[in-house]
Design a protein around this motif. Sequence first.
Motif, short mmCIF file in Angstrom:
data_model
loop_
_atom_site.label_atom_id
_atom_site.label_comp_id
_atom_site.label_asym_id
_atom_site.label_seq_id
_atom_site.Cartn_x
_atom_site.Cartn_y
_atom_site.Cartn_z
N VAL A 24 1.00 -1.06 -0.08
CA VAL A 24 0.11 0.01 -0.01
C VAL A 24 0.89 1.27 -0.07
O VAL A 24 0.62 2.30 -0.86
N SER A 25 2.07 1.23 0.86
CA SER A 25 3.06 2.46 0.79
C SER A 25 3.33 2.57 -0.39
O SER A 25 3.49 3.70 -0.98
N TRP A 26 4.07 1.69 -0.94
CA TRP A 26 4.66 1.84 -2.38
C TRP A 26 3.91 2.38 -3.44
O TRP A 26 4.09 2.93 -4.36
N ARG A 27 2.60 1.63 -3.31
CA ARG A 27 1.68 1.90 -4.43
C ARG A 27 1.16 3.51 -4.27
O ARG A 27 0.88 4.20 -5.12
N ALA A 28 1.19 4.06 -2.85
CA ALA A 28 0.97 5.41 -2.84
C ALA A 28 1.90 6.30 -3.42
O ALA A 28 1.78 7.33 -3.99
N GLN A 29 3.23 5.98 -3.25
CA GLN A 29 4.23 6.51 -3.75
C GLN A 29 4.35 6.39 -5.18
O GLN A 29 4.71 7.46 -5.68
N ALA A 30 3.90 5.41 -5.82
CA ALA A 30 3.93 5.29 -7.35
C ALA A 30 2.73 5.97 -7.88
O ALA A 30 2.98 6.67 -8.93
N SER A 31 1.78 6.22 -7.14
CA SER A 31 0.61 7.02 -7.64
C SER A 31 1.01 8.73 -7.62
O SER A 31 0.22 9.25 -8.48
N ARG A 32 2.00 8.83 -7.01
CA ARG A 32 2.41 10.46 -6.86
C ARG A 32 3.40 10.55 -7.95
O ARG A 32 4.05 11.66 -8.15
N GLY A 33 4.01 9.54 -8.96
CA GLY A 33 4.74 9.72 -9.91
C GLY A 33 6.25 8.99 -9.63
O GLY A 33 6.77 9.17 -10.65
N ASP A 34 6.36 8.49 -8.61
CA ASP A 34 7.74 7.89 -8.39
C ASP A 34 7.63 6.67 -9.30
O ASP A 34 7.08 5.67 -9.19
N ARG A 35 8.72 6.64 -10.48
CA ARG A 35 8.85 5.40 -11.40
C ARG A 35 9.34 4.39 -10.80
O ARG A 35 8.93 3.22 -10.99
N GLU A 36 10.59 4.59 -9.85
CA GLU A 36 11.00 3.27 -9.29
C GLU A 36 9.87 2.54 -8.27
O GLU A 36 9.92 1.36 -8.01
N ALA A 37 9.13 3.58 -7.80
CA ALA A 37 8.17 2.72 -6.47
C ALA A 37 7.06 1.97 -7.52
O ALA A 37 6.60 1.05 -6.69
N PHE A 38 6.90 2.46 -8.73
CA PHE A 38 5.96 1.34 -9.46
C PHE A 38 6.31 -0.07 -9.43
O PHE A 38 5.70 -0.99 -9.41
N GLY A 39 7.87 -0.32 -9.66
CA GLY A 39 7.98 -1.54 -10.08
C GLY A 39 8.11 -2.29 -8.49
O GLY A 39 7.69 -3.47 -8.47
N ILE A 40 8.19 -1.59 -7.45
CA ILE A 40 8.38 -2.22 -6.28
C ILE A 40 7.11 -2.49 -5.89
O ILE A 40 6.92 -3.51 -5.15
N ALA A 41 6.20 -1.66 -6.08
CA ALA A 41 4.88 -1.88 -5.54
C ALA A 41 4.03 -2.99 -6.61
O ALA A 41 3.49 -3.90 -5.87
N HIS A 42 4.66 -3.00 -7.40
CA HIS A 42 4.17 -4.14 -8.40
C HIS A 42 4.55 -5.60 -8.04
O HIS A 42 3.80 -6.35 -7.87
N ALA A 43 5.74 -5.66 -7.68
CA ALA A 43 6.19 -6.98 -7.09
C ALA A 43 5.72 -7.28 -5.79
O ALA A 43 5.12 -8.37 -5.40
N LEU A 44 5.33 -6.27 -4.97
CA LEU A 44 4.73 -6.58 -3.56
C LEU A 44 3.45 -7.10 -3.85
O LEU A 44 2.98 -7.87 -3.12
#
Length: 85
Positions: A24-44
Motif C-alpha cells: 500500500v505504501s509503495w503504491r501510494a508513492q507510485a501514484s504520486r509519480g515515483d517511477r521506481e516505486a511502481f516496480g516495487i509496488a507491483h512486485a509486492l
Amino acid sequence: MSSSVPTPQQLADIDDEELLRLAVSWRAQASRGDREAFGIAHALEVECRRRLRASQLHQLPPETPPAARPWWKFWSGKTDSISAP
C-alpha cells in the motif's frame, strides 16, 4: 526496504501484514509519480496475490469423485429418460 525491486527471497522473509502495508505504501508513492516505486509496488502486490491464492486453495474441500456406474450403462446419463414414440 531498498529502492530496487525485491527478490523472491526478500519477499519470503516478510510476514503477510507487513507485506500488505509495504504494498500500500509503495503504491501510494507510485501514484504520486515515483517511477521506481511502481516496480516495487507491483512486485509486492504480486506476492500478496500469490499468497492469498495459495491460502484460498488450502481452504477448498477435496473434490468428491462421481458415483461409479457399471460400464455398460455409460450412455445413460439420466435416470429418467424420455421414451421415443
